[in-house]
Scaffold this motif. Structure first.
Motif, PDB file in Angstrom:
ATOM      1  N   GLY A 191       0.755  -1.227  -0.042  1.00 25.81           N
ATOM      2  CA  GLY A 191      -0.075   0.008  -0.157  1.00 25.81           C
ATOM      3  C   GLY A 191       0.964   1.370   0.103  1.00 25.81           C
ATOM      4  N   GLN A 192       1.836   1.201   0.726  1.00 27.06           N
ATOM      5  CA  GLN A 192       2.928   2.640   0.793  1.00 27.06           C
ATOM      6  C   GLN A 192       3.481   2.667  -0.547  1.00 27.06           C
ATOM      7  OE1 GLN A 192       3.379   4.678   3.319  1.00 27.06           O
ATOM      8  NE2 GLN A 192       1.462   3.868   4.357  1.00 27.06           N
ATOM      9  N   ALA A 193       3.976   1.597  -1.027  1.00 28.89           N
ATOM     10  CA  ALA A 193       4.594   1.578  -2.489  1.00 28.89           C
ATOM     11  C   ALA A 193       3.567   2.502  -3.559  1.00 28.89           C
ATOM     12  CB  ALA A 193       5.084   0.245  -2.979  1.00 28.89           C
ATOM     13  N   VAL A 194       2.328   1.868  -3.449  1.00 30.42           N
ATOM     14  CA  VAL A 194       1.257   2.292  -4.428  1.00 30.42           C
ATOM     15  C   VAL A 194       1.078   3.804  -4.096  1.00 30.42           C
ATOM     16  CG1 VAL A 194      -1.128   2.085  -5.403  1.00 30.42           C
ATOM     17  CG2 VAL A 194       0.476   0.041  -4.980  1.00 30.42           C
ATOM     18  N   LEU A 195       0.888   4.001  -2.776  1.00 31.60           N
ATOM     19  CA  LEU A 195       0.735   5.431  -2.315  1.00 31.60           C
ATOM     20  C   LEU A 195       1.693   6.437  -2.823  1.00 31.60           C
ATOM     21  CD1 LEU A 195      -0.943   7.599  -0.814  1.00 31.60           C
ATOM     22  CD2 LEU A 195       0.122   6.861   1.298  1.00 31.60           C
ATOM     23  N   ARG A 196       3.107   5.935  -2.843  1.00 33.77           N
ATOM     24  CA  ARG A 196       4.170   6.817  -3.296  1.00 33.77           C
ATOM     25  C   ARG A 196       3.930   6.847  -4.755  1.00 33.77           C
ATOM     26  NH1 ARG A 196       6.403   4.133   1.002  1.00 33.77           N
ATOM     27  NH2 ARG A 196       7.975   5.394   2.287  1.00 33.77           N
ATOM     28  N   LEU A 197       3.494   6.095  -5.428  1.00 37.04           N
ATOM     29  CA  LEU A 197       3.581   6.180  -6.845  1.00 37.04           C
ATOM     30  C   LEU A 197       2.511   7.114  -7.103  1.00 37.04           C
ATOM     31  CD1 LEU A 197       3.803   5.407 -10.049  1.00 37.04           C
ATOM     32  CD2 LEU A 197       2.336   3.474  -9.750  1.00 37.04           C
ATOM     33  N   ALA A 198       1.193   7.117  -6.439  1.00 32.17           N
ATOM     34  CA  ALA A 198       0.277   8.120  -6.609  1.00 32.17           C
ATOM     35  C   ALA A 198       0.796   9.515  -6.352  1.00 32.17           C
ATOM     36  CB  ALA A 198      -1.012   7.639  -5.747  1.00 32.17           C
ATOM     37  N   LEU A 199       1.412   9.537  -5.297  1.00 27.46           N
ATOM     38  CA  LEU A 199       2.072  11.054  -4.635  1.00 27.46           C
ATOM     39  C   LEU A 199       2.923  11.502  -5.824  1.00 27.46           C
ATOM     40  CD1 LEU A 199       2.107  10.405  -1.093  1.00 27.46           C
ATOM     41  CD2 LEU A 199       0.401  11.780  -2.085  1.00 27.46           C
ATOM     42  N   SER A 200       3.678  10.441  -6.397  1.00 26.80           N
ATOM     43  CA  SER A 200       4.642  10.884  -7.582  1.00 26.80           C
ATOM     44  C   SER A 200       3.834  11.701  -8.743  1.00 26.80           C
ATOM     45  CB  SER A 200       5.538   9.878  -7.945  1.00 26.80           C
ATOM     46  OG  SER A 200       4.756   8.905  -8.844  1.00 26.80           O
ATOM     47  N   LEU A 201       2.497  11.387  -8.995  1.00 29.36           N
ATOM     48  CA  LEU A 201       1.689  12.042 -10.078  1.00 29.36           C
ATOM     49  C   LEU A 201       1.152  13.208  -9.232  1.00 29.36           C
ATOM     50  CD1 LEU A 201       0.361   8.667 -11.524  1.00 29.36           C
ATOM     51  CD2 LEU A 201       2.184  10.138 -12.511  1.00 29.36           C
ATOM     52  N   ASN A 202       0.675  12.984  -8.221  1.00 33.23           N
ATOM     53  CA  ASN A 202       0.029  14.335  -7.589  1.00 33.23           C
ATOM     54  C   ASN A 202       0.215  14.237  -6.071  1.00 33.23           C
ATOM     55  OD1 ASN A 202      -1.999  15.997  -6.255  1.00 33.23           O
ATOM     56  ND2 ASN A 202      -3.828  14.887  -6.902  1.00 33.23           N
ATOM     57  N   PRO A 203       1.259  15.139  -5.789  1.00 36.69           N
ATOM     58  CA  PRO A 203       1.873  15.344  -4.499  1.00 36.69           C
ATOM     59  C   PRO A 203       0.891  15.796  -3.306  1.00 36.69           C
ATOM     60  CG  PRO A 203       2.850  16.826  -5.658  1.00 36.69           C
ATOM     61  CD  PRO A 203       1.918  15.961  -6.528  1.00 36.69           C
ATOM     62  N   TRP A 204      -0.373  16.459  -3.902  1.00 38.52           N
ATOM     63  CA  TRP A 204      -1.319  17.076  -2.920  1.00 38.52           C
ATOM     64  C   TRP A 204      -2.532  16.114  -2.701  1.00 38.52           C
ATOM     65  CZ3 TRP A 204      -0.012  21.633  -1.118  1.00 38.52           C
ATOM     66  CH2 TRP A 204       0.835  22.445  -1.799  1.00 38.52           C
ATOM     67  N   LEU A 205      -2.419  14.894  -2.932  1.00 44.65           N
ATOM     68  CA  LEU A 205      -3.706  13.957  -2.535  1.00 44.65           C
ATOM     69  C   LEU A 205      -3.723  14.196  -1.038  1.00 44.65           C
ATOM     70  CD1 LEU A 205      -2.551  10.904  -4.559  1.00 44.65           C
ATOM     71  CD2 LEU A 205      -4.774  12.039  -4.904  1.00 44.65           C
ATOM     72  N   PRO A 206      -4.956  13.922  -0.449  1.00 48.08           N
ATOM     73  CA  PRO A 206      -5.378  13.805   0.960  1.00 48.08           C
ATOM     74  C   PRO A 206      -4.646  12.803   1.434  1.00 48.08           C
ATOM     75  CG  PRO A 206      -7.230  14.371  -0.439  1.00 48.08           C
ATOM     76  CD  PRO A 206      -6.139  13.996  -1.421  1.00 48.08           C
ATOM     77  N   GLU A 207      -4.472  11.846   0.992  1.00 46.63           N
ATOM     78  CA  GLU A 207      -3.909  10.495   1.325  1.00 46.63           C
ATOM     79  C   GLU A 207      -2.570  10.588   1.689  1.00 46.63           C
ATOM     80  OE1 GLU A 207      -7.646   9.373  -0.810  1.00 46.63           O
ATOM     81  OE2 GLU A 207      -5.894  10.688  -1.691  1.00 46.63           O
ATOM     82  N   ARG A 208      -1.902  11.767   1.271  1.00 48.12           N
ATOM     83  CA  ARG A 208      -0.382  12.147   1.712  1.00 48.12           C
ATOM     84  C   ARG A 208      -0.201  11.973   3.193  1.00 48.12           C
ATOM     85  NH1 ARG A 208      -2.575  17.041   0.521  1.00 48.12           N
ATOM     86  NH2 ARG A 208      -1.695  18.632   2.125  1.00 48.12           N
ATOM     87  N   ASN A 209      -1.278  12.219   3.826  1.00 44.93           N
ATOM     88  CA  ASN A 209      -1.127  12.073   5.207  1.00 44.93           C
ATOM     89  C   ASN A 209      -0.749  10.854   5.827  1.00 44.93           C
ATOM     90  OD1 ASN A 209      -1.267  14.816   5.512  1.00 44.93           O
ATOM     91  ND2 ASN A 209      -3.434  14.759   5.281  1.00 44.93           N
ATOM     92  N   LEU A 210      -1.142   9.743   5.199  1.00 49.15           N
ATOM     93  CA  LEU A 210      -0.773   8.253   5.406  1.00 49.15           C
ATOM     94  C   LEU A 210       0.569   7.782   5.052  1.00 49.15           C
ATOM     95  CD1 LEU A 210      -4.378   7.003   4.283  1.00 49.15           C
ATOM     96  CD2 LEU A 210      -3.719   7.684   6.621  1.00 49.15           C
ATOM     97  N   LEU A 211       1.256   8.700   4.311  1.00 47.75           N
ATOM     98  CA  LEU A 211       2.525   8.239   3.923  1.00 47.75           C
ATOM     99  C   LEU A 211       3.499   7.858   5.036  1.00 47.75           C
ATOM    100  CD1 LEU A 211       4.158   7.286   1.526  1.00 47.75           C
ATOM    101  CD2 LEU A 211       5.081   9.659   1.329  1.00 47.75           C
ATOM    102  N   GLN A 212       4.192   6.717   5.288  1.00 49.36           N
ATOM    103  CA  GLN A 212       4.976   6.411   6.218  1.00 49.36           C
ATOM    104  C   GLN A 212       6.322   6.288   5.664  1.00 49.36           C
ATOM    105  OE1 GLN A 212       3.931   2.513   7.756  1.00 49.36           O
ATOM    106  NE2 GLN A 212       1.882   3.305   8.686  1.00 49.36           N
ATOM    107  N   ALA A 213       7.482   6.613   6.640  1.00 43.95           N
ATOM    108  CA  ALA A 213       8.669   6.642   6.136  1.00 43.95           C
ATOM    109  C   ALA A 213       9.167   5.171   5.733  1.00 43.95           C
ATOM    110  CB  ALA A 213       9.925   7.296   7.088  1.00 43.95           C
ATOM    111  N   PRO A 214       9.858   5.021   4.635  1.00 40.30           N
ATOM    112  CA  PRO A 214      10.311   3.496   4.632  1.00 40.30           C
ATOM    113  C   PRO A 214      11.004   3.123   5.766  1.00 40.30           C
ATOM    114  CG  PRO A 214      11.132   4.747   2.591  1.00 40.30           C
ATOM    115  CD  PRO A 214      10.465   5.660   3.593  1.00 40.30           C
ATOM    116  N   LYS A 215      11.268   1.691   6.174  1.00 41.30           N
ATOM    117  CA  LYS A 215      11.757   1.227   7.263  1.00 41.30           C
ATOM    118  C   LYS A 215      13.038   1.562   7.287  1.00 41.30           C
ATOM    119  CE  LYS A 215       8.508  -2.731   7.577  1.00 41.30           C
ATOM    120  NZ  LYS A 215       8.847  -4.166   7.873  1.00 41.30           N
ATOM    121  N   GLY A 216      13.618   2.221   8.494  1.00 37.11           N
ATOM    122  CA  GLY A 216      15.058   2.642   8.701  1.00 37.11           C
ATOM    123  C   GLY A 216      15.294   3.971   8.191  1.00 37.11           C
TER     124      GLY A 216
END
Length: 179
Positions: free
Chosen positions: A151-176
């Protein structure tokens, strides 16, 4: 009146005529994606996002548009069963129209039928790979299934297309790493 005639046609003879191809908005959508990536603030990004939605929700013909609009209205009023029936009918009539699958996936997501939603989202994305809303929906669906890393990988892809998505608040840092 035209919507009523289109609805009657679609309900009485859904296979009597083939659904025409969906309008090709790819050039306009690519332009909007570039503009949203340069948007200076969330207000401007929302305006551009609304333009994207207008293109995604531009159905192949009047009959399909009437069913899409009706299904979306039912979904907004939480008549999820009625909305699902309309989106089923739309997909049966226009199997190559991505928004039919995206809308049905949204209803299935609301019903917490994540497995079925994921199938529809994958189909929508096969037809429209840069459909940012479908990508965001897929990210949320994968998270709903407990498949957080995917889910995080797909969210990153979506945000690469639209960095303003409301779901950006769900983005977590990759492990480490930190965001």
């Amino acid at each position: 009146m035209r919507h009523l005639i289109a609805l009657v046609f679609l309900f009485l003879a859904p296979m009597a005529a083939a659904c025409p191809d969906a309008p090709d908005h790819s050039a306009a959508l690519n332009d909007l994606l570039q503009r949203i990536q340069r948007a200076p603030n969330e207000y401007q990004a929302r305006r551009i996002s609304n333009e994207m939605w207008a293109l995604w929700a531009d159905a192949p013909d009047e009959a399909a548009q009437a069913v899409l609009d009706r299904g979306m209205g039912k979904r907004r009023s939480f008549d999820l069963i009625g909305a699902l029936e309309d989106f089923d009918r739309l997909i049966a009539y226009c199997p190559d129209y991505a928004e039919g699958y995206n809308q049905r996936a949204f209803v299935r997501f609301l019903q917490q039928d994540y497995d079925s939603a994921l199938i529809d989202l994958d189909h929508a994305l096969k037809l429209s790979p840069t459909h940012v809303a479908a990508l965001a929906g897929k990210a949320l669906t994968l998270i709903g299934l407990g498949r957080d890393e995917e889910g995080q990988a797909v969210l990153r892809l979506a945000l690469s297309l639209n960095p303003w998505l409301p779901e950006r608040n769900l983005l977590q840092a990759p492990k480490g790493e930190e965001l």
